[in-house]
Structure formats: structure tokens, C-alpha cells
Design a protein around this motif. Structure first.
Motif, PDB file in Angstrom:
ATOM      1  N   GLU A 292       0.838  -1.216   0.000  1.00  0.00           N
ATOM      2  CA  GLU A 292       0.000   0.000   0.000  1.00  0.00           C
ATOM      3  C   GLU A 292       0.868   1.259   0.000  1.00  0.00           C
ATOM      4  N   GLU A 295       2.294   1.805  -3.352  1.00  0.00           N
ATOM      5  CA  GLU A 295       1.254   2.348  -4.231  1.00  0.00           C
ATOM      6  C   GLU A 295       1.006   3.824  -3.950  1.00  0.00           C
ATOM      7  N   ASP A 296       0.969   4.188  -2.649  1.00  0.00           N
ATOM      8  CA  ASP A 296       0.779   5.593  -2.289  1.00  0.00           C
ATOM      9  C   ASP A 296       1.960   6.439  -2.736  1.00  0.00           C
ATOM     10  N   ARG A 299       1.576   7.065  -6.320  1.00  0.00           N
ATOM     11  CA  ARG A 299       0.562   8.096  -6.549  1.00  0.00           C
ATOM     12  C   ARG A 299       1.093   9.478  -6.197  1.00  0.00           C
ATOM     13  N   ALA A 359       7.207   9.315   3.224  1.00  0.00           N
ATOM     14  CA  ALA A 359       6.719   8.008   2.772  1.00  0.00           C
ATOM     15  C   ALA A 359       7.893   7.088   2.450  1.00  0.00           C
TER      16      ALA A 359
END
Length: 430
Positions: A292, A295-296, A299, A359
Motif C-alpha cells: 500500500e 502504491e501511495d 501516486r 513516505a
């Protein structure tokens, strides 16, 4: 003419002749009287000596019979004592053999306990803990070594007691042989009589032979031998009871320690399986979180690229509008809007870059944590394999040797049997 021959020598008178005759008669009567007295005295002496001899012989026959009975009673007592001491020697020898077997039987539990401790030395990193299993294994080793020392001591005591019993038996046997020889001799003496062919005069038969003992000393000697043998048999009986108690006590203590060790070992396996499952759950969730997060990040990067394009567009519009001529180069609403847009985009890009960096840091932390989790999973899988090897090795203590088949061999391979999925994963990770 004839002549008269006269015998030469003395001539006696008639009176001398009569006197000589009377003297011969008187002497004959006196000799006959003396002979009669001697004959009477001889008859009395014969009667007295015959009676005395008969009574002496009868008394000695009786004494010999009584002596034979006395010696025979001691012989029977010694027979019984010898039988008892032989039985005690056999019983003690069997108990000693049982103690030796019990001592030898402690080698396998000791080898298994040491093997388990050695196997658990192959644990890695954080799993090398001083846990209850290790404490119980050390207690088991100490208990086994103490049991071996106690059994060895009892075995030595039994050996020494067997030597004492053999010594007492030799004394009894020597005394018994003496009684047998004495009985044989006295029975021969009892069977002799005046018509026996092998009687004769002996040189100084009334002498006291060297080494002769008094009757009380003779009785005390046999009594001492008997008392000594009974004392040794009593000590042997007490030792047999002590050995039996030692064997039972050591077996009970080691069985209790074995149960405690295996209980701790199985509890440790359950804890490891629980920790392993927890780590696998954490690994799964961490992998999902990493997916996840990636993926973030993707993005965020896409948004950041789009914002950069938007910023390029705003920059290009502002720069292009600077080429307006003369008075047309005014700060109109478009100018203010584009300026605000640039400022807004720059703030957005800065926030996105900051968040992207956060992140990335979080993703790195997740990967590090995943590595730690997977490493710890390997540790737990290795520990589980080792603990299961310990359990398998300890089966030797309950399964007969001829029926024992190891479930896990020394080289981390399993025999041809179906493994559970958990154990399969453990072996793959190990």
C-alpha cells in the motif's frame, strides 16, 4: 675181702630230720595262707578294676556321644548359618547387579539431556535465552549425575559388603570343616572296642598337643563366627533395603524431572509456535502495508509530476505575458491569478516532496522491520526445529531401543513422513 662204703659229708640227727619236716610243713602252711590272701586280694582287685574299667569306658563312651552331639549341634547351626549367608550373598549380588543396571541405565538420559543442551546451543540471536527448558535440562543433568553418584556409592558399598560376607563365610566354612573332621574322628573313636583290629599302644598318648584349646574357648570361637556372620547378614539386609530405596528414589526423581523437562519443552514449543504465527501475521500485514505504501508513493510521485507540469504551465504563462507590449503589460486579474497559482503550486509541490520523503522513510522503515520480522521468523523456525529435535530425541527415554525410529535426523532432514504445513515452513526457513 669186701669193704664198707661211707658217703662223705655231714650227717644229721633224727631230731634234725623231724625238725626239718616240721619246718617245711609250717612254711608250706604259711605260704599257702599268704597265697590265699593274695588270691583273695587279686580277686577283689580284678573285680574292682574290671568294674572301674567298665565304668570308665562307659563314661567315656557317654562323653564321646555327648561330645558328638555337641559338635553335631554346632555343625547343624553352622550348616544353617552357611545356607543363610549363601542366600544373603546371592540376594546382595542380585541387588548389586540391579544397582549396576540402574547406574548403566542413567547413561541414556544423561546423553539425551546433554544432546538437548547441545542442540539448543544452535539457537540464534535473541532465541539464545536462559529459558525454563534450559534450567530444567541443567536440573536434569545435575539430578542424573547425583543419581549416578548415589548408585555408584551403593554399588561400592555392596561390593565391600560382599567381600565381608565372603570373609565371614570362609570363617564359617573353616569352622564347619573342623567340626566335620572332629565328628569323623569322634565317631571313629566311639566305634572302637577292645576287639577292634586297629588298636595299639601309643607313645605318650596322654600328652597335651600343641594348639589345644579350652572347652569354653572352643565354644566361644564358634559363637563368635556365628555372631559375626549374623551381624554381616544383618548389615547386608539393611544395605539391600537401602539400595532398593535408592534405586526407587532415583527413578522417581528422574521421572519427575523428565516430566518437568518435557512439560517445559512442550510449553516452549507452544510459545515458539505462537510467536512464529504472530510473526508470520506481522510479516503478512507488513507486506500488505509495504504494498500500500509503495502504491501511495507511486501516486504521490504521479501527483508531484502532474503538479510540476502545472507549475511549468503557470510559469510559462507568466513568462509569456511579460512580452505584452507597452501599456498592455498590466498587472491584471490574470497576472494575480497566475501568481497565486504558482505560489499555491510551489507550496503543494513542497508539501508533496516532504510527504514523499516521509513516505520513502516509512517504506525504508517497513522494509527494515520486514527484514527483522523475517530474520526473527528464521530464528523461530530454527528454534522450533531444534526443540522438536529435542522432543524426538527424548522419545528414546520412553520408546524401547529396538522400536525407536527418529522422526528428525541429525542433519535437519526428516524421514519419509507427512509434515504439517507449519513444520514444512519451519524447515524451509531454517
Amino acid at each position: 675181702m669186701a669193704t664198707l662204703s661211707v658217703k662223705p659229708g655231714q650227717r644229721f640227727t633224727l631230731r634234725d630230720w623231724h625238725t626239718n619236716s616240721e619246718l617245711i610243713s609250717v612254711n608250706a602252711e604259711r605260704q599257702r595262707s599268704a597265697s590265699h590272701c593274695i588270691r583273695q586280694e587279686a580277686r577283689v582287685l580284678r573285680n574292682e578294676t574290671n568294674n572301674q574299667t567298665k565304668w570308665d569306658e562307659h563314661d567315656n563312651q557317654t562323653r564321646l556321644a555327648e561330645r558328638i552331639n555337641s559338635v553335631n549341634r554346632w555343625k547343624e547351626t553352622l550348616d544353617k548359618c552357611l545356607a543363610d549367608i549363601d542366600a544373603e550373598i546371592d540376594a546382595l549380588a542380585k541387588v548389586k547387579e540391579a544397582a549396576e543396571h540402574a547406574l548403566q541405565a542413567k547413561n541414556l538420559p544423561l546423553d539425551v539431556a546433554i544432546e538437548c543442551l547441545t542442540l539448543r546451543e544452535s539457537r540464534r540471536a535473541i532465541d539464545v535465552v536462559r529459558d525454563p527448558v534450559e534450567e530444567e535440562l541443567h536440573k536434569e543433568v545435575e539430578a542424573i549425575e547425583k543419581a549416578k553418584r548415589d548408585l555408584q556409592q551403593r554399588t561400592n558399598e555392596a561390593f565391600e559388603q560382599l567381600c565381608l560376607l565372603q570373609e565371614a563365610r570362609q570363617q564359617l566354612n573353616f569352622d564347619h570343616r573342623g567340626k566335620m573332621e572332629a565328628l569323623e574322628i569322634d565317631r571313629v573313636c566311639l566305634s572302637l572296642n577292645v576287639n577292634s583290629p586297629n588298636i595299639s599302644f601309643k607313645v605318650n598318648p596322654t600328652r597335651v598337643p600343641d594348639g589345644s584349646t579350652a572347652l569354653q574357648d572352643w565354644d566361644d570361637y564358634s559363637q563368635r563366627n556365628k555372631d559375626h556372620a549374623e551381624a554381616e547378614m544383618k548389615a547386608s539386609n539393611e544395605l539391600r533395603e537401602a539400595i532398593a530405596l535408592t534405586i526407587a528414589r532415583t527413578n522417581n526423581e528422574l521421572e519427575a524431572q523428565r516430566v518437568a523437562t518435557e512439560f517445559a519443552l512442550r510449553k516452549r514449543i507452544r510459545d515458539l509456535e505462537k510467536a512464529y504465527d504472530e510473526l508470520k501475521w506481522q510479516e503478512k500485514n507488513t507486506l500488505e502495508e509495504i504494498a500500500e505504501m509503495e502504491e501511495d508513493i507511486r501516486r504521490l510521485e504521479d501527483d508531484l509530476r502532474r503538479k510540476m507540469q502545472d507549475l511549468k504551465l503557470a510559469h510559462t504563462r507568466l513568462e509569456t505575458r511579460t512580452y505584452r507590449p507597452n501599456v498592455e503589460l498590466c498587472r491584471d486579474q490574470v497576472q494575480y491569478g497566475l501568481t497565486d497559482e504558482v505560489q499555491q503550486l510551489e507550496g503543494t509541490i513542497s508539501a508533496l516532496k516532504q510527504k514523499l520523503a516521509q513516505a520513502q522513510d516509512a517504506l525504508d522503515a517497513l522494509y527494515k522491520q520486514l527484514y527483522r520480522i523475517q530474520t526473527d521468523v528464521g530464528y523461530k523456525a530454527n528454534s522450533l526445529v531444534l526443540e522438536n529435535k529435542c522432543i524426538d530425541s527424548r522419545r528414546k527415554l520412553t520408546v524401547p531401543a529396538e522400536k525407536f525410529v527418529p522422526e528428525v535426523d541429525t542433519f535437519n532432514r526428516t524421514t519419509n513422513r507427512t509434515l504439517s504445513p507449519l513444520k514444512s515452513r519451519q524447515l524451509e526457513l531454517a
